[in-house]
Design an enzyme around this catalytic site. Structure first.
Site, PDB file in Angstrom:
ATOM      1  CG  HIS A   7      -0.192   0.106   2.487  1.00 48.25           C
ATOM      2  ND1 HIS A   7      -0.090  -0.967   3.297  1.00 48.25           N
ATOM      3  CD2 HIS A   7       0.124   1.020   3.457  1.00 48.25           C
ATOM      4  CE1 HIS A   7       0.389  -0.536   4.482  1.00 48.25           C
ATOM      5  NE2 HIS A   7       0.582   0.593   4.403  1.00 48.25           N
ATOM      6  CG  HIS A  80       3.699   4.757   4.991  1.00 45.65           C
ATOM      7  ND1 HIS A  80       2.889   5.386   5.855  1.00 45.65           N
ATOM      8  CD2 HIS A  80       3.230   3.491   4.909  1.00 45.65           C
ATOM      9  CE1 HIS A  80       1.575   4.445   6.134  1.00 45.65           C
ATOM     10  NE2 HIS A  80       1.930   3.522   5.716  1.00 45.65           N
ATOM     11  CD  GLU A 131       3.600  -0.256   6.923  1.00 44.91           C
ATOM     12  OE1 GLU A 131       3.060   0.908   6.430  1.00 44.91           O
ATOM     13  OE2 GLU A 131       2.796  -1.109   7.435  1.00 44.91           O
TER      14      GLU A 131
HETATM   15  C1  LIG Z   1      -1.949   1.638   9.858  1.00 43.58           C
HETATM   16  C2  LIG Z   1      -0.913   1.038  10.620  1.00 43.58           C
HETATM   17  C3  LIG Z   1       0.442   0.833   9.972  1.00 43.58           C
HETATM   18  C4  LIG Z   1       0.050  -0.187   8.745  1.00 43.58           C
HETATM   19  O1  LIG Z   1      -0.435  -1.120   9.019  1.00 43.58           O
HETATM   20  O2  LIG Z   1       0.185   0.260   7.486  1.00 43.58           O
HETATM   21  C5  LIG Z   1       1.045   1.992   9.264  1.00 43.58           C
HETATM   22  O3  LIG Z   1       1.074   2.473   8.147  1.00 43.58           O
HETATM   23  S1  LIG Z   1       1.132   3.262  10.691  1.00 43.58           S
HETATM   24  C6  LIG Z   1       1.718   4.912   9.832  1.00 43.58           C
HETATM   25  C7  LIG Z   1       2.035   5.787  11.067  1.00 43.58           C
HETATM   26  N1  LIG Z   1       3.290   5.353  11.803  1.00 43.58           N
HETATM   27  C8  LIG Z   1       4.688   5.567  11.452  1.00 43.58           C
HETATM   28  O4  LIG Z   1       4.836   6.570  10.602  1.00 43.58           O
HETATM   29  C9  LIG Z   1       5.447   5.041  12.348  1.00 43.58           C
HETATM   30  C10 LIG Z   1       7.080   5.462  11.822  1.00 43.58           C
HETATM   31  N2  LIG Z   1       7.235   6.791  11.822  1.00 43.58           N
HETATM   32  C11 LIG Z   1       7.850   7.413  12.724  1.00 43.58           C
HETATM   33  O5  LIG Z   1       8.601   6.640  13.627  1.00 43.58           O
HETATM   34  C12 LIG Z   1       7.908   8.795  12.560  1.00 43.58           C
HETATM   35  O6  LIG Z   1       7.008   9.306  11.917  1.00 43.58           O
HETATM   36  C13 LIG Z   1       9.214   9.415  11.941  1.00 43.58           C
HETATM   37  C14 LIG Z   1       9.450   9.014  10.588  1.00 43.58           C
HETATM   38  C15 LIG Z   1      10.466   9.142  12.748  1.00 43.58           C
HETATM   39  C16 LIG Z   1       8.969  11.023  12.023  1.00 43.58           C
HETATM   40  O7  LIG Z   1       8.627  11.527  13.122  1.00 43.58           O
HETATM   41  P1  LIG Z   1       8.521  13.085  13.420  1.00 43.58           P
HETATM   42  O8  LIG Z   1       8.197  13.403  14.878  1.00 43.58           O
HETATM   43  O9  LIG Z   1       7.760  13.561  12.505  1.00 43.58           O
HETATM   44  O10 LIG Z   1       9.972  13.619  13.410  1.00 43.58           O
HETATM   45  P2  LIG Z   1      10.680  14.684  12.505  1.00 43.58           P
HETATM   46  O11 LIG Z   1       9.581  15.856  12.070  1.00 43.58           O
HETATM   47  O12 LIG Z   1      11.742  15.280  13.505  1.00 43.58           O
HETATM   48  O13 LIG Z   1      11.278  14.042  11.283  1.00 43.58           O
HETATM   49  C17 LIG Z   1      12.475  13.385  11.324  1.00 43.58           C
HETATM   50  C18 LIG Z   1      13.113  13.605   9.621  1.00 43.58           C
HETATM   51  O14 LIG Z   1      12.158  12.858   8.935  1.00 43.58           O
HETATM   52  C19 LIG Z   1      11.368  13.491   8.051  1.00 43.58           C
HETATM   53  N3  LIG Z   1      10.082  12.866   7.917  1.00 43.58           N
HETATM   54  C20 LIG Z   1       9.140  12.869   8.989  1.00 43.58           C
HETATM   55  N4  LIG Z   1       8.110  12.194   8.509  1.00 43.58           N
HETATM   56  C21 LIG Z   1       8.386  11.640   6.787  1.00 43.58           C
HETATM   57  C22 LIG Z   1       7.787  10.865   5.854  1.00 43.58           C
HETATM   58  N5  LIG Z   1       6.548  10.692   6.057  1.00 43.58           N
HETATM   59  N6  LIG Z   1       8.275  10.856   4.959  1.00 43.58           N
HETATM   60  C23 LIG Z   1       9.328  11.384   4.545  1.00 43.58           C
HETATM   61  N7  LIG Z   1      10.320  11.849   5.402  1.00 43.58           N
HETATM   62  C24 LIG Z   1       9.581  12.408   6.572  1.00 43.58           C
HETATM   63  C25 LIG Z   1      11.345  14.875   8.324  1.00 43.58           C
HETATM   64  O15 LIG Z   1      11.180  15.643   7.423  1.00 43.58           O
HETATM   65  C26 LIG Z   1      12.799  15.004   8.946  1.00 43.58           C
HETATM   66  O16 LIG Z   1      13.748  15.180   8.151  1.00 43.58           O
HETATM   67  P3  LIG Z   1      14.794  16.167   8.286  1.00 43.58           P
HETATM   68  O17 LIG Z   1      14.327  17.558   8.574  1.00 43.58           O
HETATM   69  O18 LIG Z   1      15.579  15.908   7.182  1.00 43.58           O
HETATM   70  O19 LIG Z   1      15.581  15.539   9.666  1.00 43.58           O
HETATM   71 CO    CO Z   2       1.075   1.572   6.372  1.00 45.13          CO
END
Ligand SMILES: CC[C@@H](C(=O)O)C(=O)SCCNC(=O)CCNC(=O)[C@H](O)C(C)(C)COP(=O)(O)OP(=O)(O)OC[C@H]1O[C@@H](n2cnc3c(N)ncnc32)[C@H](O)[C@@H]1OP(=O)(O)O
Ligand code: CO
Length: 140
Positions: A7, A80, A131
């Site tokens: 997905h 994602h 993911e």
């Molecule tokens: C429905 C259940 C399940 C399934 O079965 O399919 C799911 O899909 S659950 C979906 C939601 N869960 C998750 O996303 C879990 C994993 N994610 C995380 O742990 C956090 O979201 C993250 C990725 C670590 C980001 O956390 P956040 O608090 O938003 O941190 P920052 O804002 O500091 O971001 C750090 C860094 O990462 C970039 N970022 C954040 N989100 C994304 C994204 N979706 N795609 C790409 N990049 C992302 C953000 O821009 C920061 O980058 P830098 O500024 O360069 O450091």
């Molecule tokens: Co998902």
């Protein structure tokens, strides 16, 4: 290691509005009703595609992992991509051996399809949050 695209995750401030948009603009239908996954901090609804699904995710609770994303993208957006793998622990260990960062504790959680999932840090995947999901047994 990599299997089929399961997905594409799309974060939204309103699942109901997004379901309507996919139906009105693209004629796409939802797969079942929205449901909550408190352990993942999201409310979820799938949209069926001929070859995959869109996973609409809305924040659930104060600790939702998508709060930050929606703060930066208030209207929502592509969040994602999810690839299936045959063995999630083998995939995790192989990725770690190659230097990739597995988010969280590294212990898989149960995802929306009832199988274990893990996330790879976007910095290791060219800015894409990836993911990994263990392929459901009936799909083997
Ligand atoms: C429905 C259940 C399940 C399934 O079965 O399919 C799911 O899909 S659950 C979906 C939601 N869960 C998750 O996303 C879990 C994993 N994610 C995380 O742990 C956090 O979201 C993250 C990725 C670590 C980001 O956390 P956040 O608090 O938003 O941190 P920052 O804002 O500091 O971001 C750090 C860094 O990462 C970039 N970022 C954040 N989100 C994304 C994204 N979706 N795609 C790409 N990049 C992302 C953000 O821009 C920061 O980058 P830098 O500024 O360069 O450091
Ligand atoms: Co998902």
């Amino acid at each position: 290691m990599i299997g089929r695209l399961n997905h594409i995750g799309v974060a939204t401030p309103s699942i109901e509005d997004s379901v309507r948009m996919y139906a009105d603009l693209l004629g796409a239908t939802q797969a079942g009703q929205p449901f909550e996954l408190p352990a993942q901090g999201v409310r979820v609804c799938f949209i069926d595609l001929p070859n995959s699904q869109i996973e609409l995710i809305e924040p659930l609770g104060d600790d939702s992992p998508i709060h930050g994303f929606l703060a930066k993208n208030p209207r929502g957006g592509q969040h994602h991509v999810c690839f299936e793998v045959a063995d999630i622990l083998a995939a995790r260990d192989a990725l770690r051996a190659k230097g990739a960062t597995i988010l969280g504790t590294g212990e898989p959680r149960i995802g929306a399809h009832g199988t274990p999932i893990l996330f790879l840090h976007p910095r290791d995947m060219g800015g894409v949050l990836v993911e990994l999901m263990e392929t459901p047994k009936e799909a083997h």
